[in-house]
Design an enzyme around this catalytic site. Sequence first.
Site, short mmCIF file in Angstrom:
data_model
loop_
_atom_site.label_atom_id
_atom_site.label_comp_id
_atom_site.label_asym_id
_atom_site.label_seq_id
_atom_site.Cartn_x
_atom_site.Cartn_y
_atom_site.Cartn_z
N THR A 278 -27.28 19.44 -11.60
CA THR A 278 -26.73 19.14 -12.78
C THR A 278 -26.10 20.38 -13.36
O THR A 278 -26.63 21.40 -13.17
CB THR A 278 -27.72 18.80 -13.91
N PHE A 280 -24.67 22.21 -16.56
CA PHE A 280 -24.65 22.34 -17.92
C PHE A 280 -23.55 23.13 -18.60
O PHE A 280 -23.23 24.08 -17.89
CB PHE A 280 -25.80 22.86 -18.31
#
Length: 691
Positions: A278, A280
């Site tokens: 992921t 960010f």
Amino acid sequence: MDPLLRSRSEIDRLDREFLRLLAERMQAVRVIGTHKGENPDAPFVDEERERVVLEAWTREAEKLGLSGYFAGRVLREILNWSRRDQERFLDAHAKSAGAAKAVRVAYQGVPACYSDLTITKVFASRDVERIERLGRKSFVAAMDALEAGEVEYALLPIENTIAGSINEVYDLLAKRNVVIVGEEVWPVEHCLVGVPGTVLEQVRTIRSHPVALQQCQRFLDGLVGVRAESWHDTAGAAESISIEQDARVGAIASEEAAQQYGLAVIARGIADERVNLTRFLLIGRAAEKVDPRRPAKTSLVFAVNHRRGALLQCLAAFNDQGISLTKLESRPQPATPWEYVFYVDFEGHVSDARVEAALAALREHTNHLKILGSYPRRTESPLERRQLPVVPAEIEVVEPLENEPASVHACPAEPKPATNPNLKLSSSKHPGQRTQVDVNGVVFGGERFVVIAGPCAVENRAQMLDAAAMAKAGGASMLRGGAFKPRTSPYAFQGLGFAGLELLVEAGHAYELPVVTEVLRPEDVEKVAETADMLQIGARNMQNFSLLREVGRARRPVLLKRGMSATIEELLLAAEYVMAGGNNRVVLCERGIRTFETATRNTLDISAIPVLRARTHLPVIVDPSHAAGVRDLVVPLALAAAAVGADGVIIEAHPRPGEALCDKDQALTGDDLVKLFAQLKPIVEARGRTL
Ligand code: PEP
Ligand code: MN
């Protein structure tokens, strides 16, 4: 002593020794970091040195009978860490002022969620001593906390290698007054967690965020009689189990979340895909300096002109400068169906010369462009790092648009005045550069001379429909009408507000004329922009900077009128406000200025038109109605505007001027409009344009 115990205590001793050596090594690295911080010419990464160290380490490891591969992995991790540790010296140097020692960071979720874990990683290489974390219910709430100054940063997820982009965060970035200042990648490692002592066979319900459930689909499918339950987030699901203490319920979350909530890991490595990353974004309120030695990335959002090949030209702007795009994402715009905005990430910093050149070219093909931020890159592979894009030898000069008549390019012969360096976006980059602003099919700055007509104010439905019919019959291609009126006297008619806007839009639709209307307050901009085709900033508001910023964020073209005592440079700086906000579709309007002369309402500054055409690439139109203030002068001044090269005129016209609630003395009748057209024609054609 039990030999096993003895070995274990030996291992503990060695681990402590290992850590002590690591700390010592890091100390030595910091000395080098300080040196790099103080010597801007020293390269940040010495790849040759890293290669030599790695080779020697592997050889040494193999001599000791260790696996060169695994030993190499350990060193690579240490080198990564060292590099990160050194970044703080570079940035501290770049910032020069003492960095903040305590920061507050908002995120979406509860403690130990993936966002929270990533905050620790982000700030490990930033020079801060204390981090205060504020978990919020939603992305919007985290962004609100940032904009309200409750926190210095927000950390929000933007994409996942399996699930794709997080659209809500993209939409927030485009709308809010924030800047991306960093990125970070977190490897997601889903585990099944539960009350300590739980075995897999006991679990009947597994709860987690829907995306996490989906990412562990194969594992879930393999369990018989187990129900998946969707939860607002992964760590929140773990938290709920620690409260309920029910061994029949498990959660998909990180190992860290299990630790945080006193749970145990029941199964590890349960995700369908081995790699699950992921990305960010660290978001702040202002841009931060980045040491130029650090590889940077820039994110921006743009909307293209509605023309064939426009997106291709946008992408070519990057390619021509040898810049690699790392991401391209499109999002719909709810207010304008079937039109899209594009989000682009590319390698490089906005202050790089080649990035500046690419952005200048990009602006010519976009009607909206907002830089979301330039920040240190975290997504490169070691291989990519060795292949940074090549800087082209020379910046290519963009050719003028082909489809324009040659005579329109001819600029006044007067010497070009020294340009204000603050006019970064509005000034012409090369002689003859013209930007075309498309307002739902009506193009300003193109071959056609644009006539906008309509009443000063929207008064009622019948008046507005009659006015639209009259404008259409008179040959106008756009309709004007004030719903919000800036009146000198508080007792004068103030306009019908949003009800007036509805009538204007209805009349525009009925006669297929795009509409322009003035917006007075920043808080109304978004709503007016939902239906009006073009937003007018009136003379009295030319320096209402918060209003300019707001229309800069809007996805509608702007008609910017010159303030009655504003200089041409001030007008351009006002346009700059709008463009700096991302909105490239600005049309300027000369509407007369205050002088000692009282024979006319204002004095039309006719020279402003050729001056503006030389200084800016933006289209320029003239409002002869407010300049003159009397009907008889409107037509001659409109003709003068066409003669000096204006791109159009905006005219006040009323079906029954005697009854007008506002500016009745200067309103043209339907007949006047027809006459105006007839007289404009030869002049417009003499300028090589059409009507
Ligand atoms: C108008 O166009 O309605 C108007 C009020 O004009 P200005 O802002 O130029 O006075
Ligand atoms: Mn008026």
